[in-house]
Write an enzyme that holds these catalytic residues in place. Structure first.
Site, PDB file in Angstrom:
ATOM      1  N   ASN A 189       2.624   8.034   1.286  1.00 35.50           N
ATOM      2  CA  ASN A 189       3.868   7.301   0.999  1.00 35.50           C
ATOM      3  C   ASN A 189       5.125   8.134   1.177  1.00 35.50           C
ATOM      4  O   ASN A 189       6.183   7.786   0.651  1.00 35.50           O
ATOM      5  CB  ASN A 189       3.845   6.683  -0.400  1.00 35.50           C
ATOM      6  CG  ASN A 189       3.854   5.164  -0.340  1.00 35.50           C
ATOM      7  OD1 ASN A 189       3.912   4.573   0.736  1.00 35.50           O
ATOM      8  ND2 ASN A 189       3.810   4.535  -1.484  1.00 35.50           N
ATOM      9  N   GLY A 211       3.912  13.349   6.970  1.00 39.35           N
ATOM     10  CA  GLY A 211       2.585  13.047   6.460  1.00 39.35           C
ATOM     11  C   GLY A 211       2.204  11.589   6.366  1.00 39.35           C
ATOM     12  O   GLY A 211       1.029  11.279   6.167  1.00 39.35           O
ATOM     13  N   ASP A 212       3.171  10.667   6.479  1.00 39.28           N
ATOM     14  CA  ASP A 212       2.830   9.241   6.445  1.00 39.28           C
ATOM     15  C   ASP A 212       3.562   8.545   7.582  1.00 39.28           C
ATOM     16  O   ASP A 212       3.860   9.172   8.589  1.00 39.28           O
ATOM     17  CB  ASP A 212       3.172   8.634   5.078  1.00 39.28           C
ATOM     18  CG  ASP A 212       2.265   7.455   4.722  1.00 39.28           C
ATOM     19  OD1 ASP A 212       1.841   6.733   5.650  1.00 39.28           O
ATOM     20  OD2 ASP A 212       1.980   7.245   3.540  1.00 39.28           O
ATOM     21  N   ASP A 213       3.871   7.240   7.438  1.00 44.49           N
ATOM     22  CA  ASP A 213       4.485   6.506   8.546  1.00 44.49           C
ATOM     23  C   ASP A 213       5.727   7.229   9.052  1.00 44.49           C
ATOM     24  O   ASP A 213       6.600   7.620   8.275  1.00 44.49           O
ATOM     25  CB  ASP A 213       4.889   5.103   8.094  1.00 44.49           C
ATOM     26  CG  ASP A 213       3.701   4.269   7.642  1.00 44.49           C
ATOM     27  OD1 ASP A 213       2.575   4.602   8.036  1.00 44.49           O
ATOM     28  OD2 ASP A 213       3.918   3.300   6.906  1.00 44.49           O
ATOM     29  N   ALA A 235       1.502   9.153  10.322  1.00 42.70           N
ATOM     30  CA  ALA A 235       0.568   8.057  10.552  1.00 42.70           C
ATOM     31  C   ALA A 235       1.023   7.159  11.696  1.00 42.70           C
ATOM     32  O   ALA A 235       0.435   6.117  11.936  1.00 42.70           O
ATOM     33  CB  ALA A 235       0.413   7.232   9.282  1.00 42.70           C
TER      34      ALA A 235
END
Length: 291
Positions: A189, A211-213, A235
């Site tokens: 997140n 580390g995420d979107d 991601a």
């Protein structure tokens, strides 16, 4: 001639600099920093109260500002914000709303979310309630954010919500846990850019290693244009999540450069939902272009 006044420790200078088409004079507020960890939020609020309309607000280079309160700075109009220094925050550093807002970091400005405490607390629970967001444009129109960095965000990095005609350029977003190798899941997140109920947003020449979107086009995102974006250890680019808000129909259109589609089901948890949702949705007109 310049008139100089002091208000709540903020230096305000009336000048003849023109920032807007209908503006004859611009008041400039230079925000002081204690530099010793003491809360600088009151001085920041005073600067925006004095210079948030037809004004110029300066966070000076080589200064570190400690933000220990949520700063929701609304009803801004025709304001230039020079974010040359560093903002250390424990919650939302800046939530800005209004018309014709320009935030320029001049390649020296940094918002430091001090996110390690949240990474340790979350321990892989991406939806842990209360994780803070360091920068948000909410209900902003005809506005620009450029040339600054956000690092160690507690949650999402840069959020654009209920806004229209927004330009984002040359923004660097990074978030890394000290124990990322041992527990890579604890950065869930930490999205780079998120758009929600916003139209005509342009994101360009930026960098995300969080580390995420890399970018998430959430419900109500229309006419979102992304180019020259570098995504490292992310991601990818997400269309969604859809069905996140119970009782609402989600529509995303004219999105491009998307990578995957997320959906929510099950019982909604917290608000805004950190999990579940059980809504309905539609994705259409998604294109992928390769040059």
């Amino acid at each position: 001639m310049k008139a100089v006044i002091w208000l709540a420790s903020v230096l305000c200078v009336l000048t003849g600099t023109v920032f807007g088409a209908n503006q004859a004079n611009t008041e400039t507020c230079v925000v002081p920093a204690h530099g010793n960890g003491e809360d600088d939020s009151p001085a920041i609020k005073a600067a925006f109260e004095s210079c948030g309309s037809n004004g110029h607000i300066i966070f000076a280079e080589n200064n570190t500002y400690s933000i220990q309160q949520v700063l929701q700075l609304h009803n801004l109009s025709n304001v230039q914000i020079d974010l040359r220094g560093t903002l250390l925050n424990i919650s939302i550093a800046l939530e800005l709303s209004g018309d014709h807002i320009t935030v320029d970091g001049h390649n020296t400005g940094v918002i430091d979310g001090q996110g390690q405490v949240w990474y340790d607390l979350a321990l892989g629970v991406g939806g842990l309630f209360g994780r803070p967001i360091p920068f948000s444009l909410r209900n902003a129109r005809n506005s620009i954010a450029r040339n600054f960095a956000i690092r160690q965000s507690g949650k999402w990095n840069f959020v654009i919500i209920e806004s229209r005609n927004i330009t984002v350029d040359n923004i660097k977003l990074t978030a890394h846990s000290d124990d990322y190798q041992a527990n890579p899941g604890n950065l869930g997140n930490t999205d780079g850019f998120d758009t929600l109920y916003s139209d005509d947003v342009r994101i360009s020449n930026s960098y995300v290693d969080a580390g995420d979107d890399c970018v998430s086009f959430k419900p109500g995102s229309t006419n979102i244009h992304v180019k020259n974006l570098t995504c490292v250890q992310t991601a990818g680019i997400a269309v969604g999540s859809l069905g996140q808000y119970q009782g609402q129909f989600d529509l995303l259109k004219h999105s491009r450069n998307g990578a995957y589609i997320k959906t929510y089901n099950g019982k909604s948890v917290y608000y805004p939902p950190q999990g579940g949702g059980n809504g309905t949705g539609l994705v259409r007109n998604v294109r992928k272009s390769i040059k």
